[in-house]
Design a protein around this motif. Structure first.
Motif, PDB file in Angstrom:
ATOM      1  N   ARG A  32      20.389  -5.795  38.993  1.00 13.07           N
ATOM      2  CA  ARG A  32      19.378  -4.643  38.615  1.00 13.07           C
ATOM      3  C   ARG A  32      18.020  -4.781  39.240  1.00 13.07           C
ATOM      4  N   GLY A  33      17.636  -6.052  39.700  1.00 17.03           N
ATOM      5  CA  GLY A  33      16.487  -6.080  40.417  1.00 17.03           C
ATOM      6  C   GLY A  33      15.415  -7.143  39.794  1.00 17.03           C
ATOM      7  N   PRO A  34      14.362  -7.336  40.547  1.00 18.74           N
ATOM      8  CA  PRO A  34      13.168  -8.292  39.983  1.00 18.74           C
ATOM      9  C   PRO A  34      13.023  -8.116  38.592  1.00 18.74           C
ATOM     10  N   GLU A  35      12.770  -6.986  38.336  1.00 24.20           N
ATOM     11  CA  GLU A  35      12.432  -6.675  36.854  1.00 24.20           C
ATOM     12  C   GLU A  35      13.218  -7.295  35.603  1.00 24.20           C
ATOM     13  N   SER A  36      14.413  -7.168  35.907  1.00 26.64           N
ATOM     14  CA  SER A  36      15.543  -7.608  35.133  1.00 26.64           C
ATOM     15  C   SER A  36      15.719  -9.212  35.294  1.00 26.64           C
ATOM     16  N   ASP A  37      15.495  -9.727  36.586  1.00 31.82           N
ATOM     17  CA  ASP A  37      15.769 -11.081  36.728  1.00 31.82           C
ATOM     18  C   ASP A  37      14.764 -11.981  36.612  1.00 31.82           C
ATOM     19  N   LEU A  38      13.443 -11.774  36.988  1.00 35.91           N
ATOM     20  CA  LEU A  38      12.475 -12.460  36.874  1.00 35.91           C
ATOM     21  C   LEU A  38      12.112 -13.179  35.367  1.00 35.91           C
ATOM     22  N   PRO A  39      12.243 -12.318  34.128  1.00 33.83           N
ATOM     23  CA  PRO A  39      11.861 -13.140  33.036  1.00 33.83           C
ATOM     24  C   PRO A  39      12.564 -14.265  32.690  1.00 33.83           C
ATOM     25  N   THR A  40      13.839 -14.260  33.105  1.00 34.91           N
ATOM     26  CA  THR A  40      14.682 -15.579  32.872  1.00 34.91           C
ATOM     27  C   THR A  40      14.773 -16.421  34.167  1.00 34.91           C
ATOM     28  N   ALA A  41      14.803 -15.945  35.209  1.00 37.00           N
ATOM     29  CA  ALA A  41      14.994 -16.389  36.611  1.00 37.00           C
ATOM     30  C   ALA A  41      16.231 -17.383  36.391  1.00 37.00           C
ATOM     31  N   SER A  42      17.265 -17.101  35.847  1.00 39.12           N
ATOM     32  CA  SER A  42      18.425 -17.619  35.743  1.00 39.12           C
ATOM     33  C   SER A  42      19.723 -16.750  35.625  1.00 39.12           C
ATOM     34  N   SER A  43      20.859 -17.396  36.430  1.00 44.88           N
ATOM     35  CA  SER A  43      22.085 -16.719  36.378  1.00 44.88           C
ATOM     36  C   SER A  43      22.715 -17.323  35.564  1.00 44.88           C
ATOM     37  N   THR A  44      24.046 -16.752  35.261  1.00 44.45           N
ATOM     38  CA  THR A  44      24.988 -17.112  34.339  1.00 44.45           C
ATOM     39  C   THR A  44      26.453 -17.327  35.154  1.00 44.45           C
ATOM     40  N   ASP A  45      27.083 -18.531  34.791  1.00 45.58           N
ATOM     41  CA  ASP A  45      28.146 -18.788  35.289  1.00 45.58           C
ATOM     42  C   ASP A  45      29.344 -17.852  34.382  1.00 45.58           C
ATOM     43  N   ASP A  46      30.053 -16.807  35.010  1.00 46.54           N
ATOM     44  CA  ASP A  46      30.780 -15.893  34.320  1.00 46.54           C
ATOM     45  C   ASP A  46      32.073 -16.748  33.746  1.00 46.54           C
ATOM     46  N   LEU A  47      32.531 -17.812  34.320  1.00 44.02           N
ATOM     47  CA  LEU A  47      34.052 -18.459  33.770  1.00 44.02           C
ATOM     48  C   LEU A  47      33.396 -19.386  32.595  1.00 44.02           C
ATOM     49  N   THR A  48      32.522 -20.121  32.629  1.00 46.65           N
ATOM     50  CA  THR A  48      32.028 -21.053  31.496  1.00 46.65           C
ATOM     51  C   THR A  48      30.859 -20.485  30.661  1.00 46.65           C
ATOM     52  N   GLY A  49      29.966 -19.509  31.051  1.00 52.05           N
ATOM     53  CA  GLY A  49      29.088 -18.893  30.117  1.00 52.05           C
ATOM     54  C   GLY A  49      27.769 -19.907  30.481  1.00 52.05           C
ATOM     55  N   ILE A  50      27.777 -20.918  31.303  1.00 51.27           N
ATOM     56  CA  ILE A  50      26.811 -21.689  31.624  1.00 51.27           C
ATOM     57  C   ILE A  50      25.591 -21.133  32.174  1.00 51.27           C
ATOM     58  N   ARG A  51      24.402 -21.273  31.597  1.00 46.05           N
ATOM     59  CA  ARG A  51      23.085 -21.004  32.360  1.00 46.05           C
ATOM     60  C   ARG A  51      22.836 -21.824  33.441  1.00 46.05           C
ATOM     61  N   LEU A  52      22.432 -21.252  34.660  1.00 45.35           N
ATOM     62  CA  LEU A  52      22.332 -21.873  35.925  1.00 45.35           C
ATOM     63  C   LEU A  52      20.741 -22.006  36.140  1.00 45.35           C
ATOM     64  N   PRO A  53      20.445 -23.201  36.646  1.00 43.53           N
ATOM     65  CA  PRO A  53      18.817 -23.285  36.881  1.00 43.53           C
ATOM     66  C   PRO A  53      18.324 -22.476  37.999  1.00 43.53           C
ATOM     67  N   GLY A  54      18.505 -21.367  38.015  1.00 43.51           N
ATOM     68  CA  GLY A  54      17.826 -20.449  39.224  1.00 43.51           C
ATOM     69  C   GLY A  54      18.780 -19.180  39.226  1.00 43.51           C
ATOM     70  N   LEU A  55      18.256 -18.334  40.219  1.00 42.52           N
ATOM     71  CA  LEU A  55      19.222 -17.195  40.596  1.00 42.52           C
ATOM     72  C   LEU A  55      20.047 -17.284  41.665  1.00 42.52           C
ATOM     73  N   SER A  56      21.382 -16.914  41.582  1.00 39.12           N
ATOM     74  CA  SER A  56      22.225 -16.948  42.500  1.00 39.12           C
ATOM     75  C   SER A  56      21.797 -15.897  43.651  1.00 39.12           C
ATOM     76  N   ALA A  57      21.935 -16.271  44.785  1.00 38.60           N
ATOM     77  CA  ALA A  57      21.499 -15.418  45.939  1.00 38.60           C
ATOM     78  C   ALA A  57      22.268 -15.992  47.126  1.00 38.60           C
ATOM     79  N   SER A  58      22.306 -15.054  48.230  1.00 34.80           N
ATOM     80  CA  SER A  58      22.944 -15.552  49.579  1.00 34.80           C
ATOM     81  C   SER A  58      21.637 -15.817  50.358  1.00 34.80           C
ATOM     82  N   PRO A  59      21.740 -17.017  51.201  1.00 32.39           N
ATOM     83  CA  PRO A  59      20.842 -17.302  52.181  1.00 32.39           C
ATOM     84  C   PRO A  59      20.917 -16.184  53.404  1.00 32.39           C
ATOM     85  N   LEU A  60      19.565 -15.992  53.857  1.00 39.45           N
ATOM     86  CA  LEU A  60      19.615 -15.040  55.290  1.00 39.45           C
ATOM     87  C   LEU A  60      19.139 -16.049  56.351  1.00 39.45           C
TER      88      LEU A  60
END
Length: 167
Positions: A32-60
């Motif tokens: 949804r964008g930086p405004e939504s992502d940056l407050p926690t700067a963390s993604s969540t694994d859908d399968l386990t619900g584990i909070r990940l130590p950063g935002l998942s992204a694809s390298p360019l």
């Protein structure tokens, strides 16, 4: 490049290609964008619900093994890989470019990024251009959408695995 809200919008694949040739450490994120992502700067694994130590992204960053091939095709493929997400996750999911530092790898071996500097949105037009470039390539390729796969895993493996959170 046009401005949308506080972030500019990269309007074309060529514009993105120029950016990627000038700067390293860039990633595309579908959310949804930086405004939504940056407050926690963390993604969540859908399968386990584990909070990940950063935002998942694809390298360019273009890899050395690409060996002088078209950067435009490289960028198109990186954009095309996850273009299905607005349809399967949330219609508000959009691609945006960020600069950051890889801190770890997620469950699908994707970079988890911190120290995030949002650079801009990617326009739908650039995604359409990327899709055209990929469909013009001689090999078969499709977005990394496991839900759309027509192949089912062997019965002994159970249901098809789900992708990690790209939001």
């Amino acid at each position: 490049m046009t401005m949308t809200g506080d972030l500019p919008t990269f309007s074309s694949l060529d514009e993105l290609t120029r950016l990627i040739t000038r700067r390293r450490g860039l990633y595309v994120r579908w959310s949804r964008g930086p405004e939504s992502d940056l407050p926690t700067a963390s993604s969540t694994d859908d399968l386990t619900g584990i909070r990940l130590p950063g935002l998942s992204a694809s390298p360019l960053d273009v890899e050395d093994w690409w060996d002088g091939r078209s950067v435009r095709v490289w960028v198109a493929r990186r954009l095309y890989d996850y273009c299905h997400l607005p349809h399967v996750k949330d219609a508000r999911t959009r691609p945006w470019i960020l600069h950051g530092s890889e801190t770890a790898r997620g469950p699908d071996n994707e970079p988890l990024v911190t120290e995030i500097e949002p650079l801009g949105w990617i326009a739908d037009q650039a995604i359409r251009e990327a899709s055209r470039v990929i469909t013009e390539q001689p090999g078969r390729w499709g977005p990394l959408d496991r839900e759309e796969s027509s192949e089912k895993p062997p019965a002994s493996l159970g249901p098809s695995p789900r992708r990690h959170d790209r939001q």
